[in-house]
Design an enzyme around this catalytic site. Structure first.
Site, PDB file in Angstrom:
ATOM      1  N   GLY A  39       0.952  -1.350  -0.171  1.00  0.00           N
ATOM      2  CA  GLY A  39       0.254   0.109   0.144  1.00  0.00           C
ATOM      3  C   GLY A  39       1.119   1.314  -0.041  1.00  0.00           C
ATOM      4  CB  CYS A  40       0.684   4.820  -1.052  1.00  0.00           C
ATOM      5  SG  CYS A  40      -1.726   5.036  -0.058  1.00  0.00           S
ATOM      6  CE1 TYR A  41      -1.598   8.269   4.219  1.00  0.00           C
ATOM      7  CE2 TYR A  41      -3.475   6.826   3.655  1.00  0.00           C
ATOM      8  CZ  TYR A  41      -2.956   7.930   3.470  1.00  0.00           C
ATOM      9  OH  TYR A  41      -3.599   9.530   3.816  1.00  0.00           O
ATOM     10  CB  THR A  94       5.239   2.764  -0.164  1.00  0.00           C
ATOM     11  OG1 THR A  94       4.918   1.066  -0.402  1.00  0.00           O
ATOM     12  CG2 THR A  94       6.582   2.646  -0.644  1.00  0.00           C
TER      13      THR A  94
END
Ligand SMILES: NC(=O)C1=CN([C@@H]2O[C@H](COP(=O)(O)OP(=O)(O)OC[C@H]3O[C@@H](n4cnc5c(N)ncnc54)[C@H](OP(=O)(O)O)[C@@H]3O)[C@@H](O)[C@H]2O)C=CC1
Ligand SMILES: CC(=O)N[C@@H](CCC(=O)OP(=O)(O)O)C(=O)O
Length: 344
Positions: free
Chosen positions: A148-150, A152
């Site tokens: 996921g973005c957060y 990462t």
């Protein structure tokens, strides 16, 4: 290699198109859609006018596996749990950008995503890959679950200290902010201009689906305790900043902490460490695969502050997926990803 994309009409898919168009080894042969069969991608995205001649095709796993070597699934959670296994079973490699295969505990997935979990066998088959932390598992793999973005931004910010066991239990707090493209292309009340312009919003308080993903990875690195993780929506299009706090009981200086980060990341092509006292901004990574990190240690409170920024659509999704694809197929990890951020 022949590449297919499902969800090319979404924001993550559009970034995959932009990156893969210039990739020397991957060639986009097929685009698949659940809603726009027979159209051209430029009927949806005018900025892609004239670049992709192929028509959007319907989703048919058998045909897709025959036509391609690798499929990127840039679909909402709840889709790939069924579609990815069908593709892998037919011999096609898959990189899933959604959350469906990240959380290995089915009950936790269902609790946080409020959706039915994928089959246990396939959850084990899918390799969660944040390359800087576990790239050795990826080479030769057939099925990757992209982070996921957060998670990462957060995990890359925390990993060096966690691996050294320096953060005290129950001390991690993450204050994270995202641009609105993190929510994808569908309109919602929370993200319309009049709601978000000149406004800041906290959302999913103690409910964010990325909490179990971050905790799962931290546990594998040796930090076994719950975290406090809070998300905010910022009136900008792209970018994530995770401001991370944690306590260190050991007698240590900020220079020694910086050295730990320097040692961890000096060989990493996509991690850039700021000099002590300097902190990155989201624009400094926009449009790139970089994660930039700055830190400070407050000897008065024994608390470290780490600031980690990424482009949510790039290192947080599409370019990280291409980084994973490069590793999967034994190419140089940076292939097709060596471009600098878009600034200003
Ligand atoms: N946006 C971000 O910053 C990040 C996103 N992700 C994850 O990546 C995935 C894609 O995100 P994003 O591009 O932002 O989302 P978007 O909402 O922008 O796009 C998702 C695409 O999925 C397709 N889709 C919708 N329903 C279905 C369905 N039933 N079957 C097949 N395809 C479907 C749609 O294309 P069509 O109508 O043509 O089928 C749509 O364009 C999500 O799982 C998201 O959580 C991960 C990290 C960061
Ligand atoms: C700004 C914004 O809304 N961001 C999204 C990130 C979505 C995402 O990437 O989530 P999964 O891949 O885990 O589904 C959110 O906070 O839910």
């Amino acid at each position: 290699m022949k590449i297919g994309i499902v969800g090319a009409t979404g924001y993550g898919g559009a970034e995959l198109l932009r990156i893969l168009q210039a990739h020397p080894e991957f060639s986009i042969t097929s685009l698949y859609t659940s809603s726009q069969q027979g159209k051209n991608i430029d009927e949806h995205y005018a900025h892609l006018t004239g670049l992709f001649p192929q028509k959007l095709e319907e989703i048919n796993p058998k045909k897709m596996a025959e036509e391609t070597d690798l499929i990127f699934l840039a679909t909402p959670s709840g889709i790939s749990s069924k579609l990815a296994p069908e593709l892998v079973e037919q011999g096609c490699s898959v990189i899933d950008l959604s959350g469906d295969f990240r959380i290995k505990n089915q009950m936790k997935y269902e609790q946080w995503y409020k959706k039915k979990a994928a089959d246990r066998f396939w959850l084990e088959e899918a390799i969660y890959s944040l390359p800087e932390l576990n790239r050795e598992k990826v080479k030769g793999a057939k099925f990757i679950s992209n982070p996921g973005c957060y998670p990462t931004a957060t995990l890359l910010g925390l990993a060096p200290l966690v691996k050294k066991g320096l953060l005290t239990e129950n001390s991690i707090i993450i204050d994270a902010k995202s641009g609105v493209s993190g929510a994808g292309q569908s309109a919602s009340l929370a993200t319309i201009y009049s709601e978000l312009n000149e406004n800041l919003k906290v959302y999913k308080v103690n409910q964010h689906q990325h909490i179990p993903e971050i905790e799962q990875m931290l546990e594998s690195l040796g930090y076994v305790a719950p975290i406090t993780f809070q998300t905010h929506l910022i009136p900008m299009t792209r970018g994530i900043m995770a401001t991370i706090y944690g306590n260190i009981d050991t007698n240590i200086t900020k220079e020694e902490i910086w050295d730990i980060y320097q040692q961890s990341y000096s060989d990493e092509p996509f991690i850039r460490l700021r000099k002590l006292g300097n902190f990155p901004t989201t624009k400094e990574v926009a449009g790139s695969n970089y994660c930039d990190i700055g830190l400070d240690f407050d000897e008065r409170t024994s608390r470290v502050t780490i600031v980690s920024v990424i482009d949510n659509l790039m290192k947080g999704a599409a370019s990280q997926a291409v980084q994973n694809a490069n590793i999967m197929f034994g190419f140089d990890e940076t292939l097709g990803l060596q471009f600098s951020p878009v600034y200003p």
